[in-house]
Each structure stands twice: as structure tokens, then as C-alpha cells.
Motif scaffolding. Structure first.
Motif, PDB file in Angstrom:
ATOM      1  N   TRP A 250       0.846  -1.202   0.000  1.00 54.14           N
ATOM      2  CA  TRP A 250       0.000   0.000   0.000  1.00 54.14           C
ATOM      3  C   TRP A 250       0.883   1.254   0.000  1.00 54.14           C
ATOM      4  O   TRP A 250       0.644   2.204  -0.752  1.00 54.14           O
ATOM      5  CB  TRP A 250      -0.901  -0.041   1.234  1.00 54.14           C
ATOM      6  N   TYR A 251       1.896   1.244   0.848  1.00 52.72           N
ATOM      7  CA  TYR A 251       2.846   2.356   0.908  1.00 52.72           C
ATOM      8  C   TYR A 251       3.548   2.558  -0.429  1.00 52.72           C
ATOM      9  O   TYR A 251       3.647   3.691  -0.941  1.00 52.72           O
ATOM     10  CB  TYR A 251       3.862   2.067   2.020  1.00 52.72           C
ATOM     11  N   LEU A 252       4.017   1.465  -1.049  1.00 53.05           N
ATOM     12  CA  LEU A 252       4.708   1.577  -2.330  1.00 53.05           C
ATOM     13  C   LEU A 252       3.772   2.061  -3.426  1.00 53.05           C
ATOM     14  O   LEU A 252       4.170   2.840  -4.305  1.00 53.05           O
ATOM     15  CB  LEU A 252       5.337   0.238  -2.710  1.00 53.05           C
ATOM     16  N   ALA A 253       2.525   1.607  -3.396  1.00 54.59           N
ATOM     17  CA  ALA A 253       1.545   2.106  -4.360  1.00 54.59           C
ATOM     18  C   ALA A 253       1.392   3.617  -4.212  1.00 54.59           C
ATOM     19  O   ALA A 253       1.308   4.350  -5.205  1.00 54.59           O
ATOM     20  CB  ALA A 253       0.202   1.406  -4.162  1.00 54.59           C
ATOM     21  N   GLY A 254       1.366   4.086  -2.974  1.00 53.72           N
ATOM     22  CA  GLY A 254       1.282   5.519  -2.741  1.00 53.72           C
ATOM     23  C   GLY A 254       2.458   6.274  -3.345  1.00 53.72           C
ATOM     24  O   GLY A 254       2.292   7.367  -3.894  1.00 53.72           O
ATOM     25  N   LEU A 255       3.653   5.684  -3.265  1.00 53.52           N
ATOM     26  CA  LEU A 255       4.819   6.319  -3.883  1.00 53.52           C
ATOM     27  C   LEU A 255       4.684   6.345  -5.404  1.00 53.52           C
ATOM     28  O   LEU A 255       5.106   7.317  -6.053  1.00 53.52           O
ATOM     29  CB  LEU A 255       6.100   5.576  -3.489  1.00 53.52           C
ATOM     30  N   VAL A 256       4.104   5.288  -5.975  1.00 56.96           N
ATOM     31  CA  VAL A 256       3.873   5.261  -7.426  1.00 56.96           C
ATOM     32  C   VAL A 256       2.893   6.372  -7.826  1.00 56.96           C
ATOM     33  O   VAL A 256       3.090   7.064  -8.833  1.00 56.96           O
ATOM     34  CB  VAL A 256       3.358   3.885  -7.876  1.00 56.96           C
ATOM     35  N   PHE A 257       1.841   6.543  -7.034  1.00 55.32           N
ATOM     36  CA  PHE A 257       0.873   7.603  -7.338  1.00 55.32           C
ATOM     37  C   PHE A 257       1.563   8.975  -7.325  1.00 55.32           C
ATOM     38  O   PHE A 257       1.313   9.825  -8.189  1.00 55.32           O
ATOM     39  CB  PHE A 257      -0.275   7.594  -6.334  1.00 55.32           C
ATOM     40  N   GLN A 258       2.444   9.196  -6.350  1.00 51.56           N
ATOM     41  CA  GLN A 258       3.153  10.471  -6.275  1.00 51.56           C
ATOM     42  C   GLN A 258       4.111  10.635  -7.453  1.00 51.56           C
ATOM     43  O   GLN A 258       4.265  11.746  -7.997  1.00 51.56           O
ATOM     44  CB  GLN A 258       3.898  10.573  -4.941  1.00 51.56           C
ATOM     45  N   TRP A 259       4.741   9.544  -7.858  1.00 53.45           N
ATOM     46  CA  TRP A 259       5.616   9.576  -9.040  1.00 53.45           C
ATOM     47  C   TRP A 259       4.825   9.975 -10.287  1.00 53.45           C
ATOM     48  O   TRP A 259       5.272  10.827 -11.072  1.00 53.45           O
ATOM     49  CB  TRP A 259       6.259   8.203  -9.208  1.00 53.45           C
ATOM     50  N   LEU A 260       3.655   9.392 -10.446  1.00 50.75           N
ATOM     51  CA  LEU A 260       2.826   9.730 -11.602  1.00 50.75           C
ATOM     52  C   LEU A 260       2.407  11.203 -11.569  1.00 50.75           C
ATOM     53  O   LEU A 260       2.394  11.878 -12.608  1.00 50.75           O
ATOM     54  CB  LEU A 260       1.584   8.832 -11.631  1.00 50.75           C
ATOM     55  N   LYS A 261       2.064  11.683 -10.400  1.00 53.69           N
ATOM     56  CA  LYS A 261       1.609  13.069 -10.274  1.00 53.69           C
ATOM     57  C   LYS A 261       2.744  14.060 -10.491  1.00 53.69           C
ATOM     58  O   LYS A 261       2.600  15.022 -11.266  1.00 53.69           O
ATOM     59  CB  LYS A 261       0.986  13.303  -8.894  1.00 53.69           C
ATOM     60  N   HIS A 262       3.853  13.844  -9.814  1.00 57.02           N
ATOM     61  CA  HIS A 262       4.885  14.875  -9.732  1.00 57.02           C
ATOM     62  C   HIS A 262       6.035  14.677 -10.724  1.00 57.02           C
ATOM     63  O   HIS A 262       6.559  15.657 -11.260  1.00 57.02           O
ATOM     64  CB  HIS A 262       5.432  14.948  -8.314  1.00 57.02           C
ATOM     65  N   ASP A 263       6.443  13.439 -10.955  1.00 55.07           N
ATOM     66  CA  ASP A 263       7.567  13.186 -11.862  1.00 55.07           C
ATOM     67  C   ASP A 263       7.107  13.092 -13.310  1.00 55.07           C
ATOM     68  O   ASP A 263       7.745  13.650 -14.210  1.00 55.07           O
ATOM     69  CB  ASP A 263       8.304  11.900 -11.472  1.00 55.07           C
ATOM     70  N   VAL A 264       6.012  12.360 -13.538  1.00 56.88           N
ATOM     71  CA  VAL A 264       5.522  12.154 -14.902  1.00 56.88           C
ATOM     72  C   VAL A 264       4.686  13.338 -15.367  1.00 56.88           C
ATOM     73  O   VAL A 264       4.743  13.738 -16.530  1.00 56.88           O
ATOM     74  CB  VAL A 264       4.703  10.853 -14.991  1.00 56.88           C
ATOM     75  N   GLY A 265       3.889  13.899 -14.456  1.00 63.01           N
ATOM     76  CA  GLY A 265       3.032  15.017 -14.817  1.00 63.01           C
ATOM     77  C   GLY A 265       1.586  14.658 -15.017  1.00 63.01           C
ATOM     78  O   GLY A 265       0.834  15.406 -15.656  1.00 63.01           O
ATOM     79  N   GLY A 266       1.169  13.496 -14.448  1.00 61.18           N
ATOM     80  CA  GLY A 266      -0.224  13.097 -14.523  1.00 61.18           C
ATOM     81  C   GLY A 266      -0.496  12.070 -15.603  1.00 61.18           C
ATOM     82  O   GLY A 266       0.396  11.662 -16.362  1.00 61.18           O
ATOM     83  N   LEU A 267      -1.740  11.646 -15.690  1.00 61.91           N
ATOM     84  CA  LEU A 267      -2.092  10.534 -16.580  1.00 61.91           C
ATOM     85  C   LEU A 267      -2.161  10.938 -18.050  1.00 61.91           C
ATOM     86  O   LEU A 267      -1.985  10.080 -18.926  1.00 61.91           O
ATOM     87  CB  LEU A 267      -3.419   9.915 -16.138  1.00 61.91           C
ATOM     88  N   GLU A 268      -2.403  12.181 -18.351  1.00 62.14           N
ATOM     89  CA  GLU A 268      -2.350  12.594 -19.760  1.00 62.14           C
ATOM     90  C   GLU A 268      -0.924  12.490 -20.288  1.00 62.14           C
ATOM     91  O   GLU A 268      -0.695  12.032 -21.422  1.00 62.14           O
ATOM     92  CB  GLU A 268      -2.893  14.005 -19.917  1.00 62.14           C
ATOM     93  N   ALA A 269       0.036  12.892 -19.478  1.00 61.43           N
ATOM     94  CA  ALA A 269       1.438  12.760 -19.876  1.00 61.43           C
ATOM     95  C   ALA A 269       1.834  11.298 -19.985  1.00 61.43           C
ATOM     96  O   ALA A 269       2.538  10.891 -20.921  1.00 61.43           O
ATOM     97  CB  ALA A 269       2.342  13.484 -18.872  1.00 61.43           C
ATOM     98  N   MET A 270       1.366  10.487 -19.032  1.00 55.19           N
ATOM     99  CA  MET A 270       1.663   9.051 -19.076  1.00 55.19           C
ATOM    100  C   MET A 270       1.052   8.414 -20.311  1.00 55.19           C
ATOM    101  O   MET A 270       1.654   7.551 -20.945  1.00 55.19           O
ATOM    102  CB  MET A 270       1.113   8.386 -17.805  1.00 55.19           C
ATOM    103  N   ASP A 271      -0.147   8.842 -20.667  1.00 55.74           N
ATOM    104  CA  ASP A 271      -0.835   8.332 -21.849  1.00 55.74           C
ATOM    105  C   ASP A 271      -0.017   8.593 -23.110  1.00 55.74           C
ATOM    106  O   ASP A 271       0.128   7.718 -23.978  1.00 55.74           O
ATOM    107  CB  ASP A 271      -2.205   9.002 -21.951  1.00 55.74           C
ATOM    108  N   ALA A 272       0.538   9.780 -23.219  1.00 56.88           N
ATOM    109  CA  ALA A 272       1.335  10.122 -24.395  1.00 56.88           C
ATOM    110  C   ALA A 272       2.601   9.281 -24.474  1.00 56.88           C
ATOM    111  O   ALA A 272       2.993   8.811 -25.559  1.00 56.88           O
ATOM    112  CB  ALA A 272       1.695  11.612 -24.371  1.00 56.88           C
ATOM    113  N   ILE A 273       3.237   9.064 -23.333  1.00 59.32           N
ATOM    114  CA  ILE A 273       4.445   8.231 -23.298  1.00 59.32           C
ATOM    115  C   ILE A 273       4.112   6.804 -23.708  1.00 59.32           C
ATOM    116  O   ILE A 273       4.819   6.191 -24.528  1.00 59.32           O
ATOM    117  CB  ILE A 273       5.074   8.269 -21.893  1.00 59.32           C
ATOM    118  N   ASN A 274       3.036   6.258 -23.151  1.00 63.84           N
ATOM    119  CA  ASN A 274       2.664   4.884 -23.465  1.00 63.84           C
ATOM    120  C   ASN A 274       2.300   4.713 -24.930  1.00 63.84           C
ATOM    121  O   ASN A 274       2.596   3.680 -25.544  1.00 63.84           O
ATOM    122  CB  ASN A 274       1.509   4.438 -22.568  1.00 63.84           C
ATOM    123  N   THR A 275       1.656   5.711 -25.501  1.00 65.87           N
ATOM    124  CA  THR A 275       1.313   5.651 -26.926  1.00 65.87           C
ATOM    125  C   THR A 275       2.569   5.631 -27.782  1.00 65.87           C
ATOM    126  O   THR A 275       2.671   4.836 -28.740  1.00 65.87           O
ATOM    127  CB  THR A 275       0.417   6.840 -27.311  1.00 65.87           C
TER     128      THR A 275
END
Length: 367
Positions: A250-275
Motif C-alpha cells: 500500500w505504501y509503495l503504491a502511494g509512492l507510485v501515485f506520487q511519481w505519476l503526479k509529480h515526476d511524470v506530470g499526470g495521466l495525460e502525460a503518461m498516456d502520451a508516453i505509453n502511446t
């Protein structure tokens, strides 16, 4: 120490930044003098971790207020039991889209527990290479809900639309989705669903945790006499702590969520990378004489890319040389063979570039 490129389907690659942060907090979490895995789940310190994780997930997915977020255990496979137990208390039949191995497992479990499950549409006739369209979906008269698997991890095919669970008479039933291998890969309209569940070991965190997102009105439809630990209402009321939860996951999942928010820039940014990653890899496969992918282009998974070699006698050599080159876990699932590159969120564009370069070099030398 050298980090190799990990293409495992699950447990999958974790973001390096998350691993680095966890390492720094391993022995002493923020000056408390102990590891998170040693904390009481009832302590104020862990409650803060849990609440922050839920808040970050809600922000990432824009989860509406009338949905509960549960952090539970047992893998997504246990939800094959939990979903019908929680939704069939008022009668009716579970309806399914049969699109591959994981959806079939959910169907089999519903039949095992309740004696019936209705297949509203199937891709079996097409060898699970192209998914049913909306017009192919026909619910049973007594449908209680419609379940589908958004992304078939083994077969490597993904829905390019969100199905609607509607009878010909216009009556709508809850839509339930196993989103284990696609959740957090891009933005999602949670309001389209009654229940979403996902095993953590793809894009969320390590194995040992399951995230369930359930609409409030579905918390009161459970079967009498069902196993209490599977009840969504009890889990929601108890803050996902009916028993001792998988605290470190649960703790590690929380760190992943923070990584997505702050390092990646959110799910729209992640979507573009994955595409970009998926388009590069599929292009390399399509422009090759040695490699091929059997899935209809509109249903190709962005997360799991299976491919076969024209000469299967080269399979063992391909895997041996790939591992020597630091490209790990490319062997396809035992049920389908061939190769599979799982390119989840934490698999970088650099990793995909390295795989494409290796594939081209291997083809030039061995093809």
C-alpha cells in the motif's frame, strides 16, 4: 549495480525513483525509527500513508465522490469471487464478455459459485484476435451486471472503447471492469463504471495489493452468507482495514501515485508516453520479416505486446541473447508461446528503444 530492462508481465517493473525513495526510507521512515513494514496499520503514521495514497489516486483518476476506494488483498483473481458475491444478492445472472484467458477465468468462477454465467459476446470465434463491438453485446434478460477485461495481459489485446451494459429495452446494468494491466496507463472516466478492480503488480505497485473502486449504490447488493472479508461494504466502512492489510505494498503504491503526479506530470502525460512506446514497438514488428503480431490493429494492447518469430526454432536463442543484452522476461505466456514485451508505465522509452535495436540486430544476424 546495473539495472536491466524488465519486460515482465507481472510482477512488473517499478519506477526507479520509487525504488530509490523506498530504499531511503527502508530502515527509518521519516525519523520514526522503524520501517513502514514494521508499523502497526492502526498507527497514526500508517493511517496518514493510507489516506495520502487514496487522495493521490482520487486526484489522478478524478474519482467522483460517490465512489469508494478499497485497498484489499488476494490478487485480482479473488475479485472473480468477490464481484458476484457483492452484486448478486438481489438475484439475476452475471454477464460477461469473453475475450481471453483472464475473462474466461472470471466466467468460470461465477459458474462455480452460482451455477450460471452468461456470455453476452465473445471473441473466441476469432481466436481472441479481435474484440467484440458494442453492437455484438446482447445481455441476458436477467442480467445483474456486465463484466469485461479491459486488457488481456496474455493475449495482448485491449478494448478501444468502453462498452455499454444496456438491454435492448434501454435498461442499464452496472459495468464491471478488470483493469489490472491497464489502470493508470492513461486518463479514465470512472463514472462510466459500477466497479473497477486491478491487481497492483502491473502499473500500481508490487504484488500483494488490489485496488477496487466501487460506486456507493452497489455496496448494498451483497449475498447473504458470503465470506465477510470479501464484502465491499465492510471494507469501505473499515477503511480497508477489516484485517491487517498489505501495508508495505500500500505504501509503495502511494509512492507510485506520487511519481505519476509529480515526476511524470499526470495521466495525460503518461498516456502520451505509453502511446509512443507502443507505436514504436508495433512499427518495428510490422516492418520486419521475422516478427509478427496477430492482433487486429484496433485492439492491440499498449501494455502487453506479444510477437512470434517466423522460425520458432530461433525462440530459445532469441531469449538467450536478449537476456545477455539485459532485456529480461520476454518469454511469452506458456499457454500461447512466442514472445511478449510488457511495456507498463515504469518501462521507459529507453528500454523500448533498446529492445527494438536488439530485435533489428537479431533479425539481421539470424533472420
Amino acid at each position: 549495480m546495473t539495472r536491466h530492462f524488465n519486460f515482465c508481465a507481472g510482477p512488473a517493473a517499478m519506477p526507479t525513483a520509487v525504488l530509490d525513495r523506498a530504499r531511503s526510507e527502508m530502515k527509518d521512515y521519516r525519523g520514526y525509527g522503524l520501517s513502514v513494514m514494521e508499523m502497526s496499520h492502526r498507527s497514526s503514521e500508517f493511517i496518514a500513508i493510507a489516506e495520502q495514497a487514496e487522495q493521490d489516486l482520487r486526484e489522478l483518476l478524478a474519482i467522483p465522490d460517490n465512489y469508494r476506494v478499497l485497498f484489499t488483498q488476494g490478487g485480482a483473481t479473488l475479485q472473480f469471487s468477490a464481484v458476484p458475491y457483492n452484486l448478486l444478492g438481489q438475484g439475476g445472472t452475471a454477464n460477461f464478455l469473453d475475450t481471453g484467458i483472464w475473462s474466461r477465468k472470471a466466467i468460470d468462477e461465477a459458474r462455480h459459485l452460482f451455477g450460471a454465467a452468461y456470455v453476452a459476446a465473445s471473441s473466441e470465434a476469432d481466436s481472441h484476435r479481435v474484440l467484440p463491438r458494442q453492437e455484438d453485446i446482447v445481455l441476458s434478460e436477467d442480467a445483474a451486471y456486465l463484466h469485461y477485461t479491459a486488457n488481456e495481459t496474455i493475449g495482448g489485446l485491449e478494448f478501444d472503447y468502453i462498452p455499454r451494459a444496456v438491454h435492448p429495452d434501454g435498461r442499464e446494468v452496472p459495468l464491471v471492469c478488470d483493469m489490472s494491466s491497464s489502470m493508470l496507463s492513461g486518463p479514465l472516466d470512472v463514472s462510466r463504471f459500477g466497479i473497477i478492480y486491478a491487481g497492483a503488480q502491473k502499473n500500481i505497485g508490487p504484488a500483494g495489493l488490489v485496488v477496487v473502486i466501487v460506486r456507493d449504490d452497489l455496496l448494498h447488493q451483497a449475498c447473504a452468507g458470503m465470506p465477510s472479508l470479501l464484502g465491499y461494504q465492510a471494507l469501505a466502512k473499515g477503511g480497508s482495514m477489516v484485517n491487517t492489510p498489505a501495508t508495505y505494498s500500500w505504501y509503495l503504491a502511494g509512492l507510485v501515485f506520487q511519481w505519476l503526479k509529480h515526476d511524470v506530470g499526470g495521466l495525460e502525460a503518461m498516456d502520451a508516453i505509453n502511446t509512443r512506446k507502443a507505436e514504436m514497438l508495433y512499427s518495428a514488428i510490422d516492418n520486419s520479416a521475422l516478427y509478427s503480431n496477430p492482433i487486429a490493429p484496433q485492439n492491440r494492447s499498449r501494455m502487453n505486446v506479444p510477437f512470434v518469430l517466423a522460425d520458432e526454432r530461433l525462440d530459445s536463442l532469441f531469449l538467450q541473447e536478449a537476456e545477455a543484452a539485459g532485456l529480461l522476461n520476454l518469454k511469452g505466456h506458456r499457454s500461447v508461446g512466442g514472445m511478449r514485451a510488457s511495456i507498463y508505465n515504469a518501462v521507459s522509452e529507453q528500454a523500448v528503444d533498446a529492445l527494438i535495436s536488439f530485435m533489428a540486430d537479431f533479425e539481421q544476424r539470424r533472420g
